[in-house]
Design an enzyme around this catalytic site. Sequence first.
Site, mmCIF file in Angstrom:
data_model
loop_
_atom_site.group_PDB
_atom_site.id
_atom_site.type_symbol
_atom_site.label_atom_id
_atom_site.label_comp_id
_atom_site.label_asym_id
_atom_site.label_seq_id
_atom_site.Cartn_x
_atom_site.Cartn_y
_atom_site.Cartn_z
ATOM 1 N N ALA A 126 -13.930 3.648 -14.961
ATOM 2 C CA ALA A 126 -14.769 2.459 -15.089
ATOM 3 C C ALA A 126 -14.146 1.465 -16.059
ATOM 4 O O ALA A 126 -14.425 1.494 -17.259
ATOM 5 C CB ALA A 126 -16.183 2.848 -15.528
ATOM 6 N N SER A 134 -8.522 -8.467 -13.065
ATOM 7 C CA SER A 134 -7.124 -8.565 -13.491
ATOM 8 C C SER A 134 -7.031 -8.801 -15.001
ATOM 9 O O SER A 134 -6.098 -8.336 -15.654
ATOM 10 C CB SER A 134 -6.428 -9.706 -12.735
ATOM 11 O OG SER A 134 -6.380 -9.431 -11.353
ATOM 12 N N ILE A 159 -16.316 0.362 -8.747
ATOM 13 C CA ILE A 159 -16.015 1.696 -9.242
ATOM 14 C C ILE A 159 -15.919 2.673 -8.071
ATOM 15 O O ILE A 159 -16.920 2.959 -7.391
ATOM 16 C CB ILE A 159 -17.083 2.172 -10.245
ATOM 17 C CG1 ILE A 159 -17.253 1.130 -11.374
ATOM 18 C CG2 ILE A 159 -16.707 3.536 -10.802
ATOM 19 C CD1 ILE A 159 -15.977 0.778 -12.094
ATOM 20 N N GLN A 280 14.345 -1.678 23.967
ATOM 21 C CA GLN A 280 14.979 -2.054 22.709
ATOM 22 C C GLN A 280 14.018 -2.741 21.750
ATOM 23 O O GLN A 280 14.064 -2.515 20.537
ATOM 24 C CB GLN A 280 16.186 -2.952 22.973
ATOM 25 C CG GLN A 280 17.015 -3.221 21.724
ATOM 26 C CD GLN A 280 18.224 -4.090 22.017
ATOM 27 O OE1 GLN A 280 18.085 -5.288 22.214
ATOM 28 N NE2 GLN A 280 19.403 -3.471 22.050
ATOM 29 N N GLN A 337 0.295 -3.074 16.991
ATOM 30 C CA GLN A 337 1.077 -3.809 17.984
ATOM 31 C C GLN A 337 1.798 -2.853 18.937
ATOM 32 O O GLN A 337 1.853 -3.091 20.150
ATOM 33 C CB GLN A 337 2.094 -4.702 17.279
ATOM 34 C CG GLN A 337 2.795 -5.707 18.177
ATOM 35 C CD GLN A 337 1.858 -6.828 18.627
ATOM 36 O OE1 GLN A 337 0.853 -7.095 17.964
ATOM 37 N NE2 GLN A 337 2.168 -7.452 19.745
ATOM 38 N N GLY A 340 -0.409 -1.672 21.552
ATOM 39 C CA GLY A 340 -0.958 -2.717 22.420
ATOM 40 C C GLY A 340 -2.467 -2.739 22.365
ATOM 41 O O GLY A 340 -3.081 -2.556 21.314
ATOM 42 N N GLU A 364 -6.024 -1.111 -8.569
ATOM 43 C CA GLU A 364 -5.069 -0.701 -9.604
ATOM 44 C C GLU A 364 -4.139 -1.854 -9.988
ATOM 45 O O GLU A 364 -2.967 -1.659 -10.313
ATOM 46 C CB GLU A 364 -4.223 0.509 -9.163
ATOM 47 C CG GLU A 364 -4.976 1.644 -8.518
ATOM 48 C CD GLU A 364 -5.963 2.330 -9.433
ATOM 49 O OE1 GLU A 364 -6.517 1.663 -10.309
ATOM 50 O OE2 GLU A 364 -6.196 3.523 -9.241
#
Length: 381
Positions: A126, A134, A159, A280, A337, A340, A364
Amino acid sequence: MAVERLLPDTEAEDLIALVREIATDELKPLAAEYEEKERFPREQFRLLGRSGLLGLPYPEEYGGGGLSYEVYLQALEEIAAAWLTIGVGLSVHTMSCYALANHGTDEQRSTWLPDMLGGDLLGAYALSETNAGSDAAALSTRAVLDGADYVITGTKAWITHGGEADFYTTMVRTSPDGSRGISCLLVPADTPGLSAGAPERKMGMTGSTTAQMIFDGARVPATRLVGAEGDGLKLALTALNSGRLGIAACAVGLAQAALDEAVAYTKQRTQFGRPVIDFQGMEFLLADMASAVDSARATYLDAARRRDRGLPFKRQASIAKLVATDAAMKVTTDAVQALGGAGYTKDFPVERYMREAKVPQIFEGTNQIQRMVIARELKNA
């Protein structure tokens, strides 16, 4: 597919094999259901505790595993690959034990640490508040000494395990002296005056409860002060350095799971008479995904090895967290992707992986904060 790991000894190899077995047989089959129902996996954390996996990097004398971070993080990666909620929860629990394990008195450690590491107690960390994320030094939750107790008033935000944990490693303001006025208290969940807010409604990791924790005159014995008054922010930020490595390992596990799903699907999916993996364009996509996963793993292992040797690793931890979580976001998106239209449905787990990959870039310390840490370390070198 199983990750080929260069582990230091056969004991570590046996441990990783055990973790992989538990993750595959006991965790992965439940993940989709629990996430869909927003169900907190408390019994699964107890299973990890009974298996000796909730205290891996801490001393054996207190019930831990005595493992290096190099090995612990690879075990954590295996768990996160099966179920990110459990992986992140284990990382948060490990971080919640850090202050007591490293800065508590001998009496405090012998009294509380065995249950915390043995699986009987699940922890939460906490630090954050609505206006102090931040900027952790701006936190305002206050603790006032009243006789033999601290009386805590304020609200903690975002939390992990909020309302589910058995203890909260809580950073509180004990004086108005800015960053030097913050202290660390180990708060039991059953403390009168402590309650949880409604769980946050999140886009991913919905099995992991995230909530505000409200302190309304909560009284905590002064014996639960970890370190000295004023040491709290230092303890918090030091714990975060290690916690960021945990999140990096979890992100790599998630990315590896997405890569495995993409490879398996494109091997069996055919178009124009050929498996999709033979084209490819798909080969290049999968190659980039594999390169991102392996590169991210290398960054957290480098930081972990530095930590294990007692070398500075703050910059390397931020690099690992930044690289690994950005890689997870890219790899999970590419996995959708690769599948699909199928990847956009809940019939396959990659859509969940993509939603889950976002939050590791945020908690974090956001990845913008990681860039600031890295840059400051370079300036001060």
